[in-house]
Design a protein around this motif. Structure first.
Motif, PDB file in Angstrom:
ATOM      1  N   GLN A 188     -13.788  -2.014  22.950  1.00  0.00           N
ATOM      2  CA  GLN A 188     -14.786  -2.913  22.386  1.00  0.00           C
ATOM      3  C   GLN A 188     -14.433  -4.369  22.674  1.00  0.00           C
ATOM      4  O   GLN A 188     -15.307  -5.219  22.858  1.00  0.00           O
ATOM      5  CB  GLN A 188     -14.898  -2.673  20.873  1.00  0.00           C
ATOM      6  CG  GLN A 188     -16.007  -3.484  20.208  1.00  0.00           C
ATOM      7  CD  GLN A 188     -16.143  -3.151  18.733  1.00  0.00           C
ATOM      8  OE1 GLN A 188     -15.442  -2.297  18.212  1.00  0.00           O
ATOM      9  NE2 GLN A 188     -17.065  -3.821  18.064  1.00  0.00           N
ATOM     10  N   ALA A 189     -13.124  -4.666  22.710  1.00  0.00           N
ATOM     11  CA  ALA A 189     -12.668  -6.036  23.000  1.00  0.00           C
ATOM     12  C   ALA A 189     -12.580  -6.298  24.501  1.00  0.00           C
ATOM     13  O   ALA A 189     -12.104  -7.352  24.917  1.00  0.00           O
ATOM     14  CB  ALA A 189     -11.308  -6.275  22.350  1.00  0.00           C
ATOM     15  N   ARG A 190     -13.038  -5.330  25.321  1.00  0.00           N
ATOM     16  CA  ARG A 190     -13.044  -5.446  26.776  1.00  0.00           C
ATOM     17  C   ARG A 190     -11.629  -5.685  27.314  1.00  0.00           C
ATOM     18  O   ARG A 190     -11.418  -6.399  28.290  1.00  0.00           O
ATOM     19  CB  ARG A 190     -13.981  -6.562  27.234  1.00  0.00           C
ATOM     20  CG  ARG A 190     -15.418  -6.359  26.775  1.00  0.00           C
ATOM     21  CD  ARG A 190     -16.314  -7.506  27.233  1.00  0.00           C
ATOM     22  NE  ARG A 190     -16.391  -7.579  28.684  1.00  0.00           N
ATOM     23  CZ  ARG A 190     -17.205  -6.848  29.434  1.00  0.00           C
ATOM     24  NH1 ARG A 190     -18.018  -5.958  28.872  1.00  0.00           N
ATOM     25  NH2 ARG A 190     -17.211  -6.981  30.745  1.00  0.00           N
ATOM     26  N   ALA A 191     -10.634  -5.077  26.639  1.00  0.00           N
ATOM     27  CA  ALA A 191      -9.236  -5.282  27.040  1.00  0.00           C
ATOM     28  C   ALA A 191      -8.920  -4.595  28.356  1.00  0.00           C
ATOM     29  O   ALA A 191      -8.055  -5.042  29.116  1.00  0.00           O
ATOM     30  CB  ALA A 191      -8.298  -4.769  25.951  1.00  0.00           C
ATOM     31  N   PHE A 192      -9.619  -3.490  28.659  1.00  0.00           N
ATOM     32  CA  PHE A 192      -9.299  -2.712  29.844  1.00  0.00           C
ATOM     33  C   PHE A 192      -9.920  -3.269  31.117  1.00  0.00           C
ATOM     34  O   PHE A 192      -9.730  -2.740  32.198  1.00  0.00           O
ATOM     35  CB  PHE A 192      -9.714  -1.247  29.661  1.00  0.00           C
ATOM     36  CG  PHE A 192      -9.007  -0.589  28.502  1.00  0.00           C
ATOM     37  CD1 PHE A 192      -7.629  -0.534  28.445  1.00  0.00           C
ATOM     38  CD2 PHE A 192      -9.733  -0.060  27.439  1.00  0.00           C
ATOM     39  CE1 PHE A 192      -6.977   0.080  27.392  1.00  0.00           C
ATOM     40  CE2 PHE A 192      -9.082   0.556  26.367  1.00  0.00           C
ATOM     41  CZ  PHE A 192      -7.702   0.608  26.343  1.00  0.00           C
ATOM     42  N   SER A 193     -10.706  -4.332  30.978  1.00  0.00           N
ATOM     43  CA  SER A 193     -11.297  -4.949  32.164  1.00  0.00           C
ATOM     44  C   SER A 193     -10.323  -5.841  32.883  1.00  0.00           C
ATOM     45  O   SER A 193     -10.546  -6.271  34.015  1.00  0.00           O
ATOM     46  CB  SER A 193     -12.526  -5.786  31.760  1.00  0.00           C
ATOM     47  OG  SER A 193     -12.148  -6.854  30.882  1.00  0.00           O
TER      48      SER A 193
END
Length: 309
Positions: A297-302
């Motif tokens: 949800q926090a777009r950490a894996f981008s």
């Protein structure tokens, strides 16, 4: 050391004279002298000093007797006990010590030097009184026998510890059919890496800095095991800290991970603020029911992943 309670030991032994006054300060020496008879030392250069004439007057002997005593025993007087003033020192001290204007040099004694004179001077009742006071003080000090240090086995050299570890791992691999449990294998590699790191650290200038990866901090400082897989595995923990606690730092170092050197995020665990922040982040990570979902949800894996240790 126990001194026999008679004055002859001080009159006859240079070693015992020095031993008796070794732990005395100038202030303590002045107290001892004052107990026998009032004496005044002029303060010059931060210390109290008296001339040969003043010392002779105190002990009620001739000045020549004091000079002769120093001539014969001068070698045992330390610099803090007596000195000869000439030139600039003499000019600076002349008024403080009330010296005649035509004096080209003068010998002065400190309170400690005066104590030594008292332990050498035989033809003086005052000196005998001072010796008695010194002996009473020395006799009052209890003899303490220091306890021997505990016997501990010396630590083995790093090279020997590593060699023993390798042999043990070979034996264990044979007993288990070759391949160890991956987690156990990683633990052994970490242990070996830590041995080498500790060895290298001792070879360098000591430092109070303590840099750790977040997994190392969780396991070694907080005692929390970070699993190799699952929703709360170690890779997610490192991403959690970098995503939600970026203010704790972004330093990276090359460290041994799974047998190879890889870039790892490390944190200044010697800093109480950083250590407290890591502790809070780790507690929140393990308390969350699905940290992977929160990270997505926090777009950490981008972002490009970096190994966590």
């Amino acid at each position: 050391m126990t001194l026999p309670l008679n004055q002859s030991v001080l009159l006859e032994s240079r070693t015992l004279r020095t031993s008796a006054i070794t732990n005395f300060s100038d202030d303590r020496a002045l107290e001892i002298l004052t107990k026998a008879k009032a004496i005044i030392f002029a303060v010059w250069g931060g210390s109290g000093w008296a001339t040969t004439a003043q010392i002779a007057e105190y002990f009620e002997v001739t000045e020549s007797a004091v000079k002769e005593l120093h001539r014969v025993n001068g070698a045992e007087f330390r610099d803090l006990e007596t000195k000869t003033l000439t030139g600039k020192e003499l000019r600076d001290a002349r008024q403080k010590l009330c010296l005649p204007s035509k004096t080209s040099q003068v010998r002065v004694f400190s309170a400690l030097g005066t104590l030594r004179i008292a332990m050498l001077l035989q033809q003086s009742e005052i000196a005998a009184q001072v010796r008695t006071i010194i002996l009473d003080l020395v006799a009052a000090v209890p003899t303490v026998t220091p306890e021997p240090p505990p016997i501990t086995a010396p630590a083995l050299p790093v090279e020997q510890r590593l060699h023993t570890l390798v042999l043990a791992m070979k034996t264990l691999a044979e007993l288990t059919g070759g391949r160890l449990n991956p987690y156990m294998e990683q633990q052994v590699k970490d242990y070996a890496a830590n041995l080498l790191a500790e060895h290298n650290r001792k070879m360098l200038t000591p430092s109070k800095e303590h840099w750790l990866g977040v997994v190392n901090f969780a396991e070694s400082e907080l005692g929390r095991k970070v699993p190799l897989s699952g929703s709360h595995y170690r890779g997610h923990l490192g991403t959690w800290v970098r995503t939600f606690y970026p203010h704790l730092g972004s330093r990276q170092e090359d460290r041994l991970v799974n047998g190879t050197q890889q870039s790892v995020y490390v944190y200044a665990c010697h800093d109480q603020v950083v250590a407290a922040g890591l502790t809070k982040a780790i507690d929140e990570f393990f308390a969350h029911p699905n940290p992977a979902a929160a990270l997505r949800q926090a777009r950490a894996f981008s972002k490009k992943a970096v190994v966590t240790a």
